[in-house]
Scaffold this motif. Structure first.
Motif, PDB file in Angstrom:
ATOM      1  N   PRO A 107     -12.130  -9.878   5.913  1.00 51.70           N
ATOM      2  CA  PRO A 107     -10.856 -10.083   5.213  1.00 51.70           C
ATOM      3  C   PRO A 107      -9.873 -10.845   6.088  1.00 51.70           C
ATOM      4  O   PRO A 107      -9.986 -10.835   7.323  1.00 51.70           O
ATOM      5  CB  PRO A 107     -10.379  -8.658   4.939  1.00 51.70           C
ATOM      6  N   PRO A 108      -8.895 -11.517   5.499  1.00 55.57           N
ATOM      7  CA  PRO A 108      -7.994 -12.360   6.294  1.00 55.57           C
ATOM      8  C   PRO A 108      -7.169 -11.609   7.322  1.00 55.57           C
ATOM      9  O   PRO A 108      -6.773 -12.174   8.337  1.00 55.57           O
ATOM     10  CB  PRO A 108      -7.102 -13.026   5.237  1.00 55.57           C
ATOM     11  N   TRP A 109      -6.905 -10.307   7.089  1.00 54.22           N
ATOM     12  CA  TRP A 109      -6.102  -9.550   8.047  1.00 54.22           C
ATOM     13  C   TRP A 109      -6.883  -9.169   9.295  1.00 54.22           C
ATOM     14  O   TRP A 109      -6.299  -8.719  10.295  1.00 54.22           O
ATOM     15  CB  TRP A 109      -5.542  -8.275   7.401  1.00 54.22           C
ATOM     16  N   ASP A 110      -8.204  -9.328   9.272  1.00 56.62           N
ATOM     17  CA  ASP A 110      -9.030  -8.828  10.372  1.00 56.62           C
ATOM     18  C   ASP A 110      -8.669  -9.472  11.708  1.00 56.62           C
ATOM     19  O   ASP A 110      -8.635  -8.797  12.736  1.00 56.62           O
ATOM     20  CB  ASP A 110     -10.512  -9.075  10.063  1.00 56.62           C
ATOM     21  N   GLY A 111      -8.409 -10.774  11.707  1.00 59.84           N
ATOM     22  CA  GLY A 111      -8.082 -11.435  12.965  1.00 59.84           C
ATOM     23  C   GLY A 111      -6.774 -10.980  13.568  1.00 59.84           C
ATOM     24  O   GLY A 111      -6.589 -11.025  14.785  1.00 59.84           O
ATOM     25  N   SER A 112      -5.838 -10.517  12.727  1.00 62.46           N
ATOM     26  CA  SER A 112      -4.554 -10.032  13.230  1.00 62.46           C
ATOM     27  C   SER A 112      -4.638  -8.610  13.761  1.00 62.46           C
ATOM     28  O   SER A 112      -3.867  -8.234  14.651  1.00 62.46           O
ATOM     29  CB  SER A 112      -3.504 -10.082  12.112  1.00 62.46           C
ATOM     30  N   ALA A 113      -5.535  -7.821  13.201  1.00 63.87           N
ATOM     31  CA  ALA A 113      -5.667  -6.414  13.602  1.00 63.87           C
ATOM     32  C   ALA A 113      -7.135  -6.073  13.776  1.00 63.87           C
ATOM     33  O   ALA A 113      -7.702  -5.289  13.013  1.00 63.87           O
ATOM     34  CB  ALA A 113      -5.010  -5.508  12.566  1.00 63.87           C
ATOM     35  N   PRO A 114      -7.794  -6.653  14.788  1.00 67.46           N
ATOM     36  CA  PRO A 114      -9.233  -6.410  14.975  1.00 67.46           C
ATOM     37  C   PRO A 114      -9.534  -4.941  15.239  1.00 67.46           C
ATOM     38  O   PRO A 114      -8.784  -4.249  15.920  1.00 67.46           O
ATOM     39  CB  PRO A 114      -9.582  -7.282  16.180  1.00 67.46           C
ATOM     40  N   LEU A 115     -10.645  -4.497  14.652  1.00 63.33           N
ATOM     41  CA  LEU A 115     -11.116  -3.113  14.777  1.00 63.33           C
ATOM     42  C   LEU A 115     -10.123  -2.103  14.213  1.00 63.33           C
ATOM     43  O   LEU A 115     -10.131  -0.923  14.596  1.00 63.33           O
ATOM     44  CB  LEU A 115     -11.445  -2.763  16.240  1.00 63.33           C
ATOM     45  N   ARG A 116      -9.281  -2.537  13.277  1.00 59.75           N
ATOM     46  CA  ARG A 116      -8.285  -1.629  12.704  1.00 59.75           C
ATOM     47  C   ARG A 116      -8.937  -0.385  12.111  1.00 59.75           C
ATOM     48  O   ARG A 116      -8.454   0.732  12.294  1.00 59.75           O
ATOM     49  CB  ARG A 116      -7.468  -2.355  11.635  1.00 59.75           C
ATOM     50  N   GLN A 117     -10.038  -0.565  11.392  1.00 58.91           N
ATOM     51  CA  GLN A 117     -10.696   0.575  10.750  1.00 58.91           C
ATOM     52  C   GLN A 117     -11.228   1.561  11.798  1.00 58.91           C
ATOM     53  O   GLN A 117     -11.034   2.779  11.681  1.00 58.91           O
ATOM     54  CB  GLN A 117     -11.846   0.090   9.879  1.00 58.91           C
ATOM     55  N   HIS A 118     -11.893   1.060  12.839  1.00 63.12           N
ATOM     56  CA  HIS A 118     -12.417   1.949  13.867  1.00 63.12           C
ATOM     57  C   HIS A 118     -11.289   2.621  14.654  1.00 63.12           C
ATOM     58  O   HIS A 118     -11.404   3.805  15.030  1.00 63.12           O
ATOM     59  CB  HIS A 118     -13.341   1.174  14.817  1.00 63.12           C
ATOM     60  N   LEU A 119     -10.213   1.901  14.897  1.00 62.90           N
ATOM     61  CA  LEU A 119      -9.081   2.517  15.585  1.00 62.90           C
ATOM     62  C   LEU A 119      -8.492   3.654  14.743  1.00 62.90           C
ATOM     63  O   LEU A 119      -8.097   4.685  15.288  1.00 62.90           O
ATOM     64  CB  LEU A 119      -8.020   1.468  15.889  1.00 62.90           C
ATOM     65  N   HIS A 120      -8.440   3.468  13.455  1.00 63.72           N
ATOM     66  CA  HIS A 120      -7.976   4.548  12.562  1.00 63.72           C
ATOM     67  C   HIS A 120      -8.822   5.799  12.775  1.00 63.72           C
ATOM     68  O   HIS A 120      -8.292   6.912  12.943  1.00 63.72           O
ATOM     69  CB  HIS A 120      -8.057   4.055  11.119  1.00 63.72           C
ATOM     70  N   TRP A 121     -10.140   5.658  12.788  1.00 67.83           N
ATOM     71  CA  TRP A 121     -11.019   6.815  12.957  1.00 67.83           C
ATOM     72  C   TRP A 121     -10.887   7.427  14.346  1.00 67.83           C
ATOM     73  O   TRP A 121     -10.828   8.643  14.501  1.00 67.83           O
ATOM     74  CB  TRP A 121     -12.466   6.408  12.716  1.00 67.83           C
ATOM     75  N   LEU A 122     -10.879   6.582  15.376  1.00 63.28           N
ATOM     76  CA  LEU A 122     -10.854   7.094  16.745  1.00 63.28           C
ATOM     77  C   LEU A 122      -9.519   7.747  17.076  1.00 63.28           C
ATOM     78  O   LEU A 122      -9.467   8.763  17.776  1.00 63.28           O
ATOM     79  CB  LEU A 122     -11.152   5.956  17.729  1.00 63.28           C
ATOM     80  N   LEU A 123      -8.425   7.191  16.586  1.00 65.70           N
ATOM     81  CA  LEU A 123      -7.116   7.805  16.806  1.00 65.70           C
ATOM     82  C   LEU A 123      -7.014   9.131  16.059  1.00 65.70           C
ATOM     83  O   LEU A 123      -6.533  10.129  16.604  1.00 65.70           O
ATOM     84  CB  LEU A 123      -6.002   6.852  16.362  1.00 65.70           C
ATOM     85  N   GLU A 124      -7.480   9.148  14.809  1.00 66.95           N
ATOM     86  CA  GLU A 124      -7.439  10.379  14.032  1.00 66.95           C
ATOM     87  C   GLU A 124      -8.247  11.483  14.713  1.00 66.95           C
ATOM     88  O   GLU A 124      -7.846  12.656  14.709  1.00 66.95           O
ATOM     89  CB  GLU A 124      -7.990  10.113  12.626  1.00 66.95           C
ATOM     90  N   ASP A 125      -9.360  11.117  15.334  1.00 64.48           N
ATOM     91  CA  ASP A 125     -10.194  12.096  16.028  1.00 64.48           C
ATOM     92  C   ASP A 125      -9.464  12.730  17.206  1.00 64.48           C
ATOM     93  O   ASP A 125      -9.804  13.828  17.634  1.00 64.48           O
ATOM     94  CB  ASP A 125     -11.488  11.422  16.507  1.00 64.48           C
ATOM     95  N   LYS A 126      -8.445  12.040  17.720  1.00 60.74           N
ATOM     96  CA  LYS A 126      -7.640  12.570  18.831  1.00 60.74           C
ATOM     97  C   LYS A 126      -6.277  13.048  18.350  1.00 60.74           C
ATOM     98  O   LYS A 126      -5.321  13.133  19.129  1.00 60.74           O
ATOM     99  CB  LYS A 126      -7.484  11.501  19.909  1.00 60.74           C
ATOM    100  N   SER A 127      -6.183  13.354  17.043  1.00 57.32           N
ATOM    101  CA  SER A 127      -4.944  13.856  16.426  1.00 57.32           C
ATOM    102  C   SER A 127      -3.798  12.868  16.557  1.00 57.32           C
ATOM    103  O   SER A 127      -2.624  13.252  16.647  1.00 57.32           O
ATOM    104  CB  SER A 127      -4.550  15.213  17.037  1.00 57.32           C
TER     105      SER A 127
END
Length: 336
Positions: free
Chosen positions: A126-146
């Protein structure tokens, strides 16, 4: 669940070894990013916060662009309810971006510590990917650390800062640039990491700021400094403000107040106290339920985050210098 685990295992075997490996630590989350494309790696890592060399506890994420792997599997059950899908995987420590986008898979096994971003080719992202790379994985990893991935901006000075919430177009980026010009620092103007432990704080994820040319023209010298840069898919220029403001980025800001900017065309900018409920209403359009079908939409986290923070509406002036000076004076008065 078996398919997700098998896919992660098979692609991990493909990615051993990978042409490019980089350690990054957005939000303090150590990630070993493994790429099959050197140019793609350079573009991603230019935006992500660098990590220390030789770290041993990094979370591996394979980032495959179609150069080194077989064709992607096709998902055939488009009727599977997203809520049931996420609940089923979450019980096994698994995550997946679902509903799936064509030719792009994002998977994660938090227990086995393995992540995957797999696309048929970079132009399928998607076009936003280059602006926020790994956004989806960061969401999961941050959530895992509360913690929480948040669509927000920040400004601060030393040991005190503010977070700016609001939908796209509310003036967050312009306000951030005005603050930088006034001598403040930031941990980002778009996606940031928020934490409640031990107190509200924001952490740096991406080393870029995005602004349209009209907004850039309001900051002295900034339009000229960015005139040669192309515009992104939303007509904004993406750049590293550290090349203009020496103090631009800090890794962490303790948050002492929440602010909703409003483009008011006021002769003078003004900060008006508001209730936390008004901030929560603003968050509903920009932060809550960002990821379709996932059971935690963010409401409990943001309620805790705002619990003891004073909240304000910022009526913006067209004069960026006045906006920046007001915010600097306000932040200087906040308790350390």
């Amino acid at each position: 669940m078996d398919w997700v685990r098998a896919t992660l295992s098979e692609t991990a075997a493909i990615s051993r070894p990978m042409p490019v490996e980089r350690r990054v630590s957005p939000g303090g989350i150590g990630i070993l990013a493994k790429f099959d494309d050197a140019d793609f790696a350079a573009a991603y890592c230019a935006r992500l916060q660098d990590g220390p060399d030789g770290a041993g506890s990094d979370f591996p994420v394979d980032i495959l662009t179609g150069k080194s792997c077989p064709p992607l599997a096709a998902w055939t059950d488009a009727s599977f309810p997203p809520e049931a899908f996420h609940v089923t995987l979450r019980a096994a420590g698994l995550r997946a971006a679902y509903p799936f986008q064509g030719d792009v898979w994002r998977l994660c096994d938090l227990r086995a510590r393995r992540g995957l971003q797999w696309c048929a080719s970079p132009d399928r992202l998607p076009p936003w990917d280059g602006s926020a790379p790994l956004r989806q994985h960061l969401h999961w990893l941050l959530e895992d650390k509360s913690m929480r991935l948040a669509h927000a901006a920040t400004l601060g000075l030393k040991d005190r800062g503010i977070v700016l919430f609001g939908p796209g177009g509310a003036g967050k980026s312009g306000t951030t640039l005005a603050g930088l010009a006034a001598g403040l620092s930031t941990v980002g103007d778009d996606y940031i990491a928020l934490s409640n432990d031990p107190a509200p704080q924001a952490k740096l994820l991406f080393r870029t700021i995005k602004q349209d040319r009209v907004g850039l023209s309001r900051i002295p010298h900034l339009a000229a400094r960015t005139s040669g840069q192309a515009e992104n898919w939303r007509g904004k220029v993406e750049f590293d403000p550290g090349s203009v403001f020496e103090h631009a980025f800090v890794d962490v800001l303790p948050i002492r107040a929440a602010v909703i900017p409003r483009i008011a065309h006021a002769a003078k900018p003004a900060l008006i106290p508001i209730r936390a409920q008004a901030v929560m209403l603003s968050l509903m359009t920009s932060n809550l339920h960002q990821f379709a079908g996932e059971p935690d939409g963010g409401m409990p986290f943001f309620a805790r985050f705002l619990k003891d923070l004073p909240c304000y509406q910022l009526d913006l002036s067209p004069d960026a210098a006045r906006n920046g000076d007001l915010l600097r004076a306000f932040i200087e008065r906040l308790p350390a």
